[in-house]
Design a protein around this motif. Structure first.
Motif, PDB file in Angstrom:
ATOM      1  N   LEU A  23      50.332  46.234  34.144  1.00 10.04           N
ATOM      2  CA  LEU A  23      49.599  47.424  34.574  1.00 10.04           C
ATOM      3  C   LEU A  23      50.571  48.462  35.121  1.00 10.04           C
ATOM      4  O   LEU A  23      51.553  48.124  35.777  1.00 10.04           O
ATOM      5  CB  LEU A  23      48.572  47.054  35.643  1.00 10.04           C
ATOM      6  N   ALA A  24      50.276  49.709  34.877  1.00 11.21           N
ATOM      7  CA  ALA A  24      51.115  50.797  35.373  1.00 11.21           C
ATOM      8  C   ALA A  24      51.034  50.875  36.896  1.00 11.21           C
ATOM      9  O   ALA A  24      50.056  50.445  37.509  1.00 11.21           O
ATOM     10  CB  ALA A  24      50.666  52.119  34.750  1.00 11.21           C
ATOM     11  N   ASP A  25      52.057  51.451  37.503  1.00 15.52           N
ATOM     12  CA  ASP A  25      52.090  51.623  38.960  1.00 15.52           C
ATOM     13  C   ASP A  25      51.008  52.572  39.441  1.00 15.52           C
ATOM     14  O   ASP A  25      50.704  52.604  40.626  1.00 15.52           O
ATOM     15  CB  ASP A  25      53.447  52.168  39.402  1.00 15.52           C
ATOM     16  N   THR A  26      50.434  53.343  38.553  1.00 15.85           N
ATOM     17  CA  THR A  26      49.423  54.327  38.931  1.00 15.85           C
ATOM     18  C   THR A  26      48.027  53.726  39.078  1.00 15.85           C
ATOM     19  O   THR A  26      47.083  54.441  39.397  1.00 15.85           O
ATOM     20  CB  THR A  26      49.373  55.455  37.884  1.00 15.85           C
ATOM     21  N   LEU A  27      47.889  52.416  38.846  1.00  9.82           N
ATOM     22  CA  LEU A  27      46.590  51.758  38.983  1.00  9.82           C
ATOM     23  C   LEU A  27      46.502  51.039  40.324  1.00  9.82           C
ATOM     24  O   LEU A  27      47.484  50.500  40.819  1.00  9.82           O
ATOM     25  CB  LEU A  27      46.367  50.773  37.834  1.00  9.82           C
ATOM     26  N   ASP A  28      45.310  51.017  40.903  1.00  6.86           N
ATOM     27  CA  ASP A  28      45.058  50.398  42.201  1.00  6.86           C
ATOM     28  C   ASP A  28      44.613  48.951  41.981  1.00  6.86           C
ATOM     29  O   ASP A  28      43.426  48.673  41.811  1.00  6.86           O
ATOM     30  CB  ASP A  28      43.990  51.187  42.946  1.00  6.86           C
ATOM     31  N   THR A  29      45.552  48.021  41.979  1.00  4.45           N
ATOM     32  CA  THR A  29      45.247  46.614  41.700  1.00  4.45           C
ATOM     33  C   THR A  29      44.520  45.922  42.853  1.00  4.45           C
ATOM     34  O   THR A  29      44.049  44.805  42.692  1.00  4.45           O
ATOM     35  CB  THR A  29      46.523  45.830  41.356  1.00  4.45           C
ATOM     36  N   GLU A  30      44.419  46.587  43.997  1.00  7.73           N
ATOM     37  CA  GLU A  30      43.715  45.999  45.144  1.00  7.73           C
ATOM     38  C   GLU A  30      42.196  46.100  45.004  1.00  7.73           C
ATOM     39  O   GLU A  30      41.465  45.417  45.710  1.00  7.73           O
ATOM     40  CB  GLU A  30      44.145  46.704  46.442  1.00  7.73           C
ATOM     41  N   HIS A  31      41.710  46.955  44.124  1.00  2.00           N
ATOM     42  CA  HIS A  31      40.268  47.213  44.029  1.00  2.00           C
ATOM     43  C   HIS A  31      39.725  47.001  42.613  1.00  2.00           C
ATOM     44  O   HIS A  31      38.897  47.776  42.139  1.00  2.00           O
ATOM     45  CB  HIS A  31      39.950  48.631  44.513  1.00  2.00           C
ATOM     46  N   ILE A  32      40.181  45.969  41.934  1.00  2.00           N
ATOM     47  CA  ILE A  32      39.702  45.670  40.585  1.00  2.00           C
ATOM     48  C   ILE A  32      38.303  45.054  40.673  1.00  2.00           C
ATOM     49  O   ILE A  32      38.053  44.182  41.493  1.00  2.00           O
ATOM     50  CB  ILE A  32      40.663  44.700  39.868  1.00  2.00           C
ATOM     51  N   GLU A  33      37.405  45.536  39.815  1.00  2.34           N
ATOM     52  CA  GLU A  33      36.051  44.975  39.723  1.00  2.34           C
ATOM     53  C   GLU A  33      35.942  44.224  38.405  1.00  2.34           C
ATOM     54  O   GLU A  33      36.430  44.693  37.374  1.00  2.34           O
ATOM     55  CB  GLU A  33      35.010  46.093  39.746  1.00  2.34           C
TER      56      GLU A  33
END
Length: 143
Positions: A97-107
Motif C-alpha cells: 500500500l502507498a504511504d498516502t493510505l491510512d492503514t489504521e482505519h481499514i474497513e
C-alpha cells in the motif's frame, strides 16, 4: 496508490490453477479489483465458498496480506463425487500500500463471496488549496 509486488503474478496464478490446490506454505492467488472511490481506496477479493471465519487480514507497515482457506464440504458416507472443479485449499494475496493510505482505519466487509476492504486516503495526501497572503511589508527596490 497500489503497487504489485510480483510482475509474474498472472503466470503464477495460471500455473497454480493447473498444479492443484494451494496449501498454507504455497497458497494459490485470489482474483481482485482495486479502485479509488472518493476519499477511499477500495480493494475487492473474490472468495466464493469461503466462510468469513476462514479469512485472515493483516497489515504490517504498508504490506496488506489477505489469507483465506476454502475447506471441503462435509459429505455423507454414501456420496460419490462425480466431478470436482472448484478449487480447495489456501489462497493468499499481498499488496504493498502507498504511504498516502491510512492503514489504521481499514474497513472490511464480506458479502456474497466478495471481501471488500475500504482504505481511507490520509489527510496529508488529499488535495488542498494554499492561500496566498498579501502583506504590506513589501517594498519596491529601485536602483
Amino acid at each position: 496508490m497500489l503497487m504489485r509486488t510480483d510482475p509474474f503474478r498472472e503466470l503464477d496464478r495460471l500455473t497454480q490453477q493447473l498444479m492443484g490446490p494451494g496449501t498454507w506454505s504455497k497458497p494459490s492467488a485470489m482474483p481482485m479489483d482495486a479502485y479509488r472511490e472518493g476519499d477511499r481506496y477500495v480493494v475487492a477479493f473474490d472468495l466464493p465458498g469461503v466462510t468469513a471465519d476462514a479469512i485472515d487480514i493483516d497489515v504490517e507497515r504498508n504490506m496488506l496480506t489477505v489469507k483465506a482457506e476454502r475447506r471441503p464440504v462435509a459429505k455423507a458416507d454414501d456420496v460419490q463425487m462425480e466431478l470436482s472443479e472448484r478449487p480447495l485449499g489456501a489462497f493468499s494475496r499481498q499488496i504493498v500500500l502507498a504511504d498516502t493510505l491510512d492503514t489504521e482505519h481499514i474497513e472490511a466487509d464480506y458479502d456474497a463471496g466478495v471481501l471488500t476492504l475500504r482504505i481511507p486516503i490520509s489527510e496529508r495526501a488529499k488535495p488542498r488549496k494554499i492561500s496566498i497572503g498579501v502583506g504590506s511589508g513589501h517594498k519596491e527596490i529601485s536602483g
